[in-house]
Design a protein around this motif. Sequence first.
Motif, mmCIF file in Angstrom:
data_model
loop_
_atom_site.group_PDB
_atom_site.id
_atom_site.type_symbol
_atom_site.label_atom_id
_atom_site.label_comp_id
_atom_site.label_asym_id
_atom_site.label_seq_id
_atom_site.Cartn_x
_atom_site.Cartn_y
_atom_site.Cartn_z
ATOM 1 N N TYR B 101 0.823 -1.218 0.000
ATOM 2 C CA TYR B 101 0.000 0.000 0.000
ATOM 3 C C TYR B 101 0.841 1.245 0.000
ATOM 4 O O TYR B 101 1.852 1.326 0.686
ATOM 5 C CB TYR B 101 -0.860 0.076 1.269
ATOM 6 C CG TYR B 101 -1.934 -0.950 1.314
ATOM 7 C CD1 TYR B 101 -3.180 -0.688 0.767
ATOM 8 C CD2 TYR B 101 -1.687 -2.165 1.911
ATOM 9 C CE1 TYR B 101 -4.160 -1.647 0.806
ATOM 10 C CE2 TYR B 101 -2.659 -3.122 1.956
ATOM 11 C CZ TYR B 101 -3.898 -2.861 1.393
ATOM 12 O OH TYR B 101 -4.857 -3.807 1.431
ATOM 13 N N PHE B 103 -0.185 5.108 0.830
ATOM 14 C CA PHE B 103 -1.303 5.955 1.232
ATOM 15 C C PHE B 103 -1.047 7.402 0.824
ATOM 16 O O PHE B 103 0.099 7.827 0.617
ATOM 17 C CB PHE B 103 -1.492 5.881 2.752
ATOM 18 C CG PHE B 103 -1.884 4.508 3.227
ATOM 19 C CD1 PHE B 103 -3.207 4.106 3.203
ATOM 20 C CD2 PHE B 103 -0.931 3.622 3.708
ATOM 21 C CE1 PHE B 103 -3.567 2.843 3.649
ATOM 22 C CE2 PHE B 103 -1.290 2.367 4.156
ATOM 23 C CZ PHE B 103 -2.604 1.969 4.122
ATOM 24 N N ASP B 105 -1.245 10.088 2.609
ATOM 25 C CA ASP B 105 -0.441 10.895 3.543
ATOM 26 C C ASP B 105 0.790 10.124 4.007
ATOM 27 O O ASP B 105 1.269 10.336 5.122
ATOM 28 C CB ASP B 105 -1.295 11.336 4.725
ATOM 29 C CG ASP B 105 -1.869 10.156 5.488
ATOM 30 O OD1 ASP B 105 -1.698 9.003 5.015
ATOM 31 O OD2 ASP B 105 -2.463 10.359 6.555
ATOM 32 N N ALA B 107 1.740 7.716 5.589
ATOM 33 C CA ALA B 107 1.479 6.739 6.657
ATOM 34 C C ALA B 107 2.757 6.039 7.117
ATOM 35 O O ALA B 107 2.809 4.817 7.238
ATOM 36 C CB ALA B 107 0.453 5.706 6.187
ATOM 37 N N LEU B 108 3.758 6.846 7.415
ATOM 38 C CA LEU B 108 4.995 6.277 7.962
ATOM 39 C C LEU B 108 4.947 6.380 9.484
ATOM 40 O O LEU B 108 4.292 7.273 10.038
ATOM 41 C CB LEU B 108 6.212 7.037 7.431
ATOM 42 C CG LEU B 108 6.395 7.003 5.910
ATOM 43 C CD1 LEU B 108 7.562 7.900 5.498
ATOM 44 C CD2 LEU B 108 6.611 5.588 5.410
ATOM 45 N N LEU B 109 5.666 5.477 10.148
ATOM 46 C CA LEU B 109 5.710 5.513 11.609
ATOM 47 C C LEU B 109 6.782 6.532 12.024
ATOM 48 O O LEU B 109 7.951 6.392 11.636
ATOM 49 C CB LEU B 109 6.037 4.131 12.172
ATOM 50 C CG LEU B 109 4.990 3.074 11.801
ATOM 51 C CD1 LEU B 109 5.478 1.688 12.171
ATOM 52 C CD2 LEU B 109 3.674 3.353 12.485
ATOM 53 N N PRO B 110 6.387 7.570 12.782
ATOM 54 C CA PRO B 110 7.301 8.689 13.023
ATOM 55 C C PRO B 110 8.547 8.334 13.839
ATOM 56 O O PRO B 110 9.560 9.010 13.716
ATOM 57 C CB PRO B 110 6.440 9.707 13.780
ATOM 58 C CG PRO B 110 5.289 8.936 14.315
ATOM 59 C CD PRO B 110 5.069 7.787 13.406
ATOM 60 N N GLU B 111 8.473 7.286 14.670
ATOM 61 C CA GLU B 111 9.635 6.955 15.510
ATOM 62 C C GLU B 111 10.671 6.134 14.755
ATOM 63 O O GLU B 111 11.776 5.926 15.256
ATOM 64 C CB GLU B 111 9.225 6.149 16.746
ATOM 65 C CG GLU B 111 8.366 6.892 17.744
ATOM 66 C CD GLU B 111 6.903 6.742 17.433
ATOM 67 O OE1 GLU B 111 6.564 5.957 16.518
ATOM 68 O OE2 GLU B 111 6.092 7.425 18.090
ATOM 69 N N LEU B 112 10.300 5.634 13.589
ATOM 70 C CA LEU B 112 11.206 4.747 12.864
ATOM 71 C C LEU B 112 11.924 5.503 11.751
ATOM 72 O O LEU B 112 11.366 6.416 11.140
ATOM 73 C CB LEU B 112 10.434 3.572 12.263
ATOM 74 C CG LEU B 112 9.584 2.726 13.219
ATOM 75 C CD1 LEU B 112 9.043 1.502 12.483
ATOM 76 C CD2 LEU B 112 10.353 2.300 14.440
ATOM 77 N N ARG B 152 14.616 10.021 9.820
ATOM 78 C CA ARG B 152 13.238 9.755 10.253
ATOM 79 C C ARG B 152 12.288 10.582 9.392
ATOM 80 O O ARG B 152 12.729 11.569 8.750
ATOM 81 C CB ARG B 152 13.088 10.079 11.734
ATOM 82 C CG ARG B 152 13.744 8.983 12.578
ATOM 83 C CD ARG B 152 14.074 9.436 13.961
ATOM 84 N NE ARG B 152 12.880 9.705 14.736
ATOM 85 C CZ ARG B 152 12.918 10.092 16.018
ATOM 86 N NH1 ARG B 152 14.072 10.237 16.629
ATOM 87 N NH2 ARG B 152 11.804 10.317 16.673
ATOM 88 N N ARG B 168 8.523 0.743 1.214
ATOM 89 C CA ARG B 168 7.902 -0.170 2.186
ATOM 90 C C ARG B 168 6.874 -1.072 1.491
ATOM 91 O O ARG B 168 6.746 -2.243 1.822
ATOM 92 C CB ARG B 168 7.221 0.637 3.301
ATOM 93 C CG ARG B 168 6.575 -0.232 4.354
ATOM 94 C CD ARG B 168 5.929 0.598 5.452
ATOM 95 N NE ARG B 168 4.815 1.397 4.932
ATOM 96 C CZ ARG B 168 4.160 2.311 5.648
ATOM 97 N NH1 ARG B 168 4.536 2.567 6.894
ATOM 98 N NH2 ARG B 168 3.152 2.980 5.124
#
Lengths: 425, 245
Positions: B101, B103, B105, B107-112, B152, B168
Amino acid sequence: MRTLSEWSSRMAIVLRLASFLAYRQVRRGSLWTNLLITSVMALTFLNLIFIGGILVGLIESASTANRTLYTGDVLISATQTRPYIEDSPSAIALVRSLPWVEALSARYTGIADVEAGYRSKTNYTDIPNETNALLTGINPMDEDAVSGLRSRVIAGSYLDPQDSEAILMGADKLYQYSPIDTPGLRTLKDVAIGDRVRIKVGPHVKEFTVKGIVKGKVQEIDSRIFMLDTSLRELLGRADKSVNEIAINTFTDEGAVFTKEALVRSGLSERARVQTWVDAQPKFIRDIKDTFALLGNIVGTIGLIVSSITIFIVIFINAVTRRKYIGILRGIGVDASVIELSYVMQALFYATVGTVVGALVLFCIIKPWIDVHPINFPFSDGVLSVTAVGTSLRGALLIVASLIAGYVPARMIVKQNTLDAILGR
Amino acid sequence: MTKAKKRVSTQVSPLIAVCSLTKTFHVGDAEVRALRGVSFTVREGEFVAITGRSGSGKSTLLYQLGALDHPTSGEVIIDGVDITRISGKRRTAFRLDKLGYVFQDYALLPELTATENVMVPLMMQGVSTDGARRKSAEALQRVGLGDRLLNRPSQLSGGQQQRVAIARAIAHEPKILFADEPTANLDSETSETILDLFIELNRFGQTILMVTHEKEYASITGRVIMLADGEMVSDKSPKRVQSRV
């Protein structure tokens, strides 16, 4: 049906990814958020320990004071059917011969009426300023070696071996320290150091000077009047050397048990009551101790429930604010168990760090401070009673509660519709 | 069996087969029919744009195809599996194995970091941490972010974040790549870079379904499905495809 190896490799994946996510979320999360959550956990842990610890400490302190000031480690006292310990000199000699005994104090006792202010009384119809008390005749050096009575003198000074006409008044017998005046429990008014009081035992009357006032927050000390053993024997008209109490200090705690057993084996228990300090504790202390321990557990349980709710709220808010990201993880195919476990791991981290911080604050700051500055309660100097085992148990309970309280909100969020979570609906 | 189903079963194994798909929402007492009997198939290696005006149902269609939502009725058969009939847990596993997918926006994980974001689906597939790190780096290099591995999301531009999202989505080599308005938050220059990346991926055989409301962007794909009011109104191959590719 999965085989065991499939299951274990699946578990390894779940564990690995959950710890991967949890570690990064904590490490790279907001420092202030981490500090806040850890502080909440630490304070919750302290709350869990503190109230119960103070309640139990209050009574333990009273119990310890009773041991230190009155019973010693072993107390030999007259039985209820005899006025004194028969053949006391041989009993004392036997005690002195035991290898565990560090010190002993032989005490004579007798009931007396004590009157003050009689010299200034002008009208014989006035109610006399008097009370009754248990006189206790001691060797001041021996008594101080066992009970440290000298350190409990709050006014005036301690008895010297030559003070044959001096007494130490227990604070409970003086109105200025114990302002109670009921017909059954009278106290002496306007008595100061250096004043003379008249002590009557049966037909014998003698004047003594108040040399000091003692207060140890132990009834057996605070309600007695201490004088030299020779003076009391003379006042009681006792020619024999039969004493009423022998308080013994031993080198070790085990020594108290060995001493009692040796004395019982010698046959002393047939003519006197032989008790360790535990046996000799007043029943009300044991009862209050049990009651306070129960109260401590109730307060602790309530604290644990409050803690669980607190942790639940903290984790829930954390999970709710990250709902979109939980949805994204679900959307890209991450199993619910991974997300749940990562939140459980975070809860475990916060609970463990909070517990460790709380324990450090407790054992390095709060407990040492309260030990030096006990809380001044009327019947004891309140200290904080905490043990390593009790603290570990409460810490473990908090961690278990955290795991549950961490899992439930994560589960609730993970269970929500993935698309709604991603789109923030 | 309906006529539509019979028609699907006689075709030569399409990668995606959509049959009479409907989706109805209830907003208060009102009933909103977002999809009204949509049917089509997609072969492996196709690059399909789903387009239409706002509210036409194109994103809703993508969510049904991507196993992110349950249709009210109809079938979605992907690689031989009717995803409307499988349980939630199997749908998650299906998404992991077969789908990728992108997306709107990112849709990434901010801490990674960029690498770690890409590693997540790989690790879920059982790839070792080192293996996932290596594959992630390869995927990021493929989208032109070889020098941003440890950044990040907050340290990346919108276009770079979208490329991380694409890395991803493709790192675990999914059968189908879904993209929901992947250029909506980007400027035109960056959008073209992203679209070029999709074309490049498609050239190497990646099946792509992309939702977009921009006709120009839809025209670069091999096939445009247009929706209006939840119905499929056209299914064409744009003229400009060959010239662009």
